[in-house]
Design a protein around this motif. Sequence first.
Motif, short mmCIF file in Angstrom:
data_model
loop_
_atom_site.label_atom_id
_atom_site.label_comp_id
_atom_site.label_asym_id
_atom_site.label_seq_id
_atom_site.Cartn_x
_atom_site.Cartn_y
_atom_site.Cartn_z
N ARG A 40 0.83 -1.20 0.00
CA ARG A 40 0.00 0.00 0.00
C ARG A 40 0.87 1.26 0.00
O ARG A 40 0.88 2.05 0.94
N GLN A 68 -7.25 -0.02 2.54
CA GLN A 68 -7.02 -0.40 3.93
C GLN A 68 -5.95 0.49 4.56
O GLN A 68 -4.97 0.85 3.92
N TYR A 84 -1.66 3.26 4.95
CA TYR A 84 -1.13 3.29 3.59
C TYR A 84 -0.25 4.52 3.45
O TYR A 84 -0.25 5.41 4.29
N HIS A 139 -8.49 10.26 9.70
CA HIS A 139 -7.22 9.53 9.58
C HIS A 139 -6.07 10.43 10.03
O HIS A 139 -6.08 11.63 9.80
#
Length: 121
Positions: free
Chosen positions: A25, A37, A40, A108
Amino acid sequence: MTVPIFQVCAADPAVTALLGTGPVRLFPFGNAPQGVQLPYCVWQTITGVPENYMDCPPDMDRHALQVDVYAATGAQARQVVQALRAAIEPHAHIVSLNGESTEPSTGHRRSGFDVDWFVTR
């Protein structure tokens, strides 16, 4: 004359333990597929400069890369950054650490750095 960041990182067991295999990733052009997912990493070339000489054509180029890691937690983002730096530093120069943030739309965690990578033509 492409920077071998993917090849270097995909060959490192500490990186693939965190970013997986099939695929690793680690995505170019600063873009990851929708719904990828976590964690990354994305990278992009910011600029490039040929190493010019007075008496002959350049034999290498310096590429400035921006590397950004996205993860569910700050600790996970830092762990991936540490693994990437360990894989990259034998081949290139880490020239700046770009801080940490939280992406407002996803929550994130992001952490990143810049790399100067000299590539022989």
